[in-house]
Design a protein around this motif. Structure first.
Motif, short mmCIF file in Angstrom:
data_model
loop_
_atom_site.label_atom_id
_atom_site.label_comp_id
_atom_site.label_asym_id
_atom_site.label_seq_id
_atom_site.Cartn_x
_atom_site.Cartn_y
_atom_site.Cartn_z
N VAL A 109 0.85 -1.19 0.00
CA VAL A 109 0.00 0.00 0.00
C VAL A 109 0.88 1.23 0.00
CG1 VAL A 109 -1.61 1.40 1.36
CG2 VAL A 109 -1.99 -1.02 1.15
N GLU A 110 0.58 2.15 -0.91
CA GLU A 110 1.26 3.44 -0.94
C GLU A 110 0.44 4.39 -0.07
OE1 GLU A 110 1.57 7.01 -4.13
OE2 GLU A 110 2.07 5.02 -4.89
N LEU A 111 1.05 4.89 1.00
CA LEU A 111 0.37 5.75 1.96
C LEU A 111 0.79 7.20 1.79
CD1 LEU A 111 0.89 3.52 5.11
CD2 LEU A 111 -1.23 3.79 3.82
N PRO A 112 -0.12 8.14 2.09
CA PRO A 112 0.26 9.55 2.06
C PRO A 112 1.00 9.92 3.34
CG PRO A 112 -2.00 9.36 2.76
CD PRO A 112 -1.53 7.96 2.42
N GLU A 113 1.56 11.10 3.36
CA GLU A 113 2.22 11.63 4.56
C GLU A 113 1.19 12.25 5.48
OE1 GLU A 113 5.58 11.52 5.26
OE2 GLU A 113 5.81 10.29 3.46
N VAL A 114 1.42 12.19 6.78
CA VAL A 114 0.58 12.90 7.74
C VAL A 114 0.70 14.40 7.45
CG1 VAL A 114 0.28 13.48 10.19
CG2 VAL A 114 0.74 11.12 9.51
N GLY A 115 -0.42 15.10 7.49
CA GLY A 115 -0.44 16.54 7.23
C GLY A 115 -0.85 16.91 5.82
N VAL A 116 -0.84 15.93 4.93
CA VAL A 116 -1.22 16.17 3.53
C VAL A 116 -2.74 16.40 3.45
CG1 VAL A 116 -1.45 15.00 1.28
CG2 VAL A 116 0.68 14.85 2.56
N ALA A 117 -3.14 17.31 2.57
CA ALA A 117 -4.56 17.55 2.33
C ALA A 117 -5.08 16.54 1.32
CB ALA A 117 -4.78 18.97 1.81
N VAL A 118 -6.26 16.00 1.58
CA VAL A 118 -6.93 15.12 0.63
C VAL A 118 -8.25 15.76 0.25
CG1 VAL A 118 -5.84 12.97 1.40
CG2 VAL A 118 -7.96 13.72 2.49
N LYS A 119 -8.70 15.46 -0.95
CA LYS A 119 -9.94 16.05 -1.46
C LYS A 119 -10.89 14.93 -1.88
CE LYS A 119 -11.48 19.76 -4.43
NZ LYS A 119 -11.11 20.78 -5.39
N GLN A 120 -12.16 15.11 -1.59
CA GLN A 120 -13.16 14.09 -1.92
C GLN A 120 -13.07 13.72 -3.40
OE1 GLN A 120 -17.47 15.00 -1.84
NE2 GLN A 120 -17.68 13.18 -0.56
N GLY A 121 -12.97 12.41 -3.65
CA GLY A 121 -12.94 11.91 -5.02
C GLY A 121 -11.57 11.90 -5.67
N GLU A 122 -10.55 12.40 -4.99
CA GLU A 122 -9.21 12.42 -5.55
C GLU A 122 -8.33 11.37 -4.87
OE1 GLU A 122 -7.51 16.34 -5.65
OE2 GLU A 122 -9.16 17.12 -6.87
N GLY A 123 -7.37 10.87 -5.62
CA GLY A 123 -6.49 9.82 -5.13
C GLY A 123 -5.54 10.31 -4.05
N PHE A 124 -5.26 9.43 -3.09
CA PHE A 124 -4.27 9.76 -2.06
C PHE A 124 -3.23 8.66 -1.91
CE2 PHE A 124 -7.59 7.59 0.46
CZ PHE A 124 -6.84 6.63 1.12
N GLY A 125 -3.40 7.56 -2.60
CA GLY A 125 -2.47 6.45 -2.50
C GLY A 125 -2.84 5.35 -3.47
#
Length: 157
Positions: free
Chosen positions: A63-79
């Motif tokens: 699993v490719e995980l994002p960094e803590v503190g990163v902003a995520v947006k509904q419907g957009e990829g994070f990993g």
């Protein structure tokens, strides 16, 4: 011929082969049409991939995980989730800031990881926790009944 032989062998050895039924769907969660689940507790959201998604992916190996503190947006990829069958992007069902990642998925991509995501996607197999920006976005997600119907229709095609 081989099928008949396998059936006879299974009967002789008293092996029962069961086919997995429809994937489990938990009542108190919300679901995205990209097959992520979200459990909301106040302004905190716990996010993972659904049992239906992991069933289609097969054994997850990375699993490719994002960094803590990163902003995520509904419907957009994070990993991304890599399995023995394919690599799939993971999309955020809500917008906000990543406040925690499931580090065990990073540090143990082997058996521990397989157990957590493939055997327990709604408990130990969460991927990230997000501080929600807009709880109004939850209305864009499906409840368990709608998600079940969505999966049944998707699998019928």
């Amino acid at each position: 011929m081989a099928s008949r032989l396998a059936s006879r062998a299974a009967s002789y050895l008293r092996i029962q082969v069961t086919h997995r039924g429809f994937a489990s769907v938990v009542k108190d969660l919300n679901y995205a049409n990209s097959h992520e689940w979200v459990k909301v507790d106040g302004k905190s959201a716990t996010i993972g991939i659904t049992d239906h998604a992991q069933d289609h992916l097969g054994d997850v190996v990375y699993v490719e995980l994002p960094e803590v503190g990163v902003a995520v947006k509904q419907g957009e990829g994070f990993g991304a989730v890599e399995s023995v069958k394919a690599t799939s992007d993971v999309y955020s069902p809500v917008s906000g800031k990543v406040v925690e990642v499931n580090e065990e998925l990073n540090s143990s991509p082997g058996l521990l990881f397989l157990y957590q995501v493939n055997s327990s996607p709604y408990e130990k197999g969460w991927i990230i926790k997000v501080e929600i920006n807009d709880s109004g976005e939850l209305k864009n997600l499906m409840d368990s009944d709608k998600y079940t119907k969505f999966c049944e229709e998707e699998d019928a095609h």
